[in-house]
Design a protein around this motif. Structure first.
Motif, PDB file in Angstrom:
ATOM      1  N   THR A   1       6.887 -26.928  19.258  1.00 61.82           N
ATOM      2  CA  THR A   1       7.777 -25.932  20.310  1.00 61.82           C
ATOM      3  C   THR A   1       7.236 -24.585  19.664  1.00 61.82           C
ATOM      4  O   THR A   1       6.993 -23.647  20.295  1.00 61.82           O
ATOM      5  N   MET A   2       7.325 -24.361  18.314  1.00 62.61           N
ATOM      6  CA  MET A   2       7.036 -23.259  17.477  1.00 62.61           C
ATOM      7  C   MET A   2       5.670 -22.803  17.935  1.00 62.61           C
ATOM      8  O   MET A   2       5.434 -21.600  18.291  1.00 62.61           O
ATOM      9  N   PHE A   3       4.753 -23.751  17.806  1.00 62.30           N
ATOM     10  CA  PHE A   3       3.360 -23.427  18.288  1.00 62.30           C
ATOM     11  C   PHE A   3       3.161 -23.053  19.499  1.00 62.30           C
ATOM     12  O   PHE A   3       2.445 -22.043  19.911  1.00 62.30           O
ATOM     13  N   SER A   4       3.922 -23.706  20.577  1.00 58.33           N
ATOM     14  CA  SER A   4       3.942 -23.142  21.918  1.00 58.33           C
ATOM     15  C   SER A   4       4.375 -21.645  22.217  1.00 58.33           C
ATOM     16  O   SER A   4       3.893 -20.821  22.905  1.00 58.33           O
ATOM     17  N   VAL A   5       5.451 -21.430  21.536  1.00 61.13           N
ATOM     18  CA  VAL A   5       6.127 -20.162  21.757  1.00 61.13           C
ATOM     19  C   VAL A   5       5.021 -19.146  20.970  1.00 61.13           C
ATOM     20  O   VAL A   5       4.877 -18.083  21.693  1.00 61.13           O
ATOM     21  N   ILE A   6       4.611 -19.233  19.990  1.00 67.05           N
ATOM     22  CA  ILE A   6       3.715 -18.383  19.308  1.00 67.05           C
ATOM     23  C   ILE A   6       2.461 -18.492  20.378  1.00 67.05           C
ATOM     24  O   ILE A   6       1.716 -17.106  20.599  1.00 67.05           O
TER      25      ILE A   6
ATOM     26  N   ILE B   1       9.834 -29.988  16.921  1.00 59.80           N
ATOM     27  CA  ILE B   1       9.947 -28.511  16.444  1.00 59.80           C
ATOM     28  C   ILE B   1       8.606 -27.879  16.211  1.00 59.80           C
ATOM     29  O   ILE B   1       8.592 -26.447  16.800  1.00 59.80           O
ATOM     30  N   LEU B   2       7.737 -28.443  15.639  1.00 53.00           N
ATOM     31  CA  LEU B   2       6.572 -27.845  15.243  1.00 53.00           C
ATOM     32  C   LEU B   2       5.758 -27.583  16.567  1.00 53.00           C
ATOM     33  O   LEU B   2       4.970 -26.335  16.983  1.00 53.00           O
TER      34      LEU B   2
END
Length: 107
Positions: free
Chosen positions: A17-22, A14-15
């Motif tokens: 993925t969030m980092f990648s999206v940001i 999850i982290l």
């Protein structure tokens, strides 16, 4: 794999993925801002080169007014940002050259 390891593994996914999206969002935003800055400078260059070849002081004066007033600082860039400063330096250089051309024609 026990529950705590599984939870940690899911949390990492999850982290990540969030980092990648940001990261993708920020990179896309930067590309857009660079593109806008490039566009602003290209437009000002077009006006500049059209006016610098003119022997008519009125054309040059109008171009100076256009370059000064169109796309003011903060219009397409965050005011005070590095890209805004680059665009404004470019604008200032073009204005200086046009003003010099205007003075040369008045002699």
């Amino acid at each position: 794999m026990n529950k705590s390891q599984r939870f940690f593994h899911i949390l990492l996914i999850i982290l990540a993925t969030m980092f990648s999206v940001i990261f993708v969002y920020k990179y896309s935003e930067l590309r857009l801002r660079v593109s806008l800055a490039e566009s602003q400078m290209r437009i000002m260059d077009t006006w500049f080169f059209r006016a610098i070849e003119s022997k008519n002081r009125k054309d040059i004066t109008e171009t100076i007014e256009t370059i000064t007033s169109d796309y003011p600082s903060g219009t397409k860039q965050i005011k005070g940002s590095s890209l805004d400063k680059i665009v404004e330096r470019h604008r200032s250089l073009l204005l200086t050259l046009l003003e010099q051309r205007n003075r040369d024609l008045s002699k």
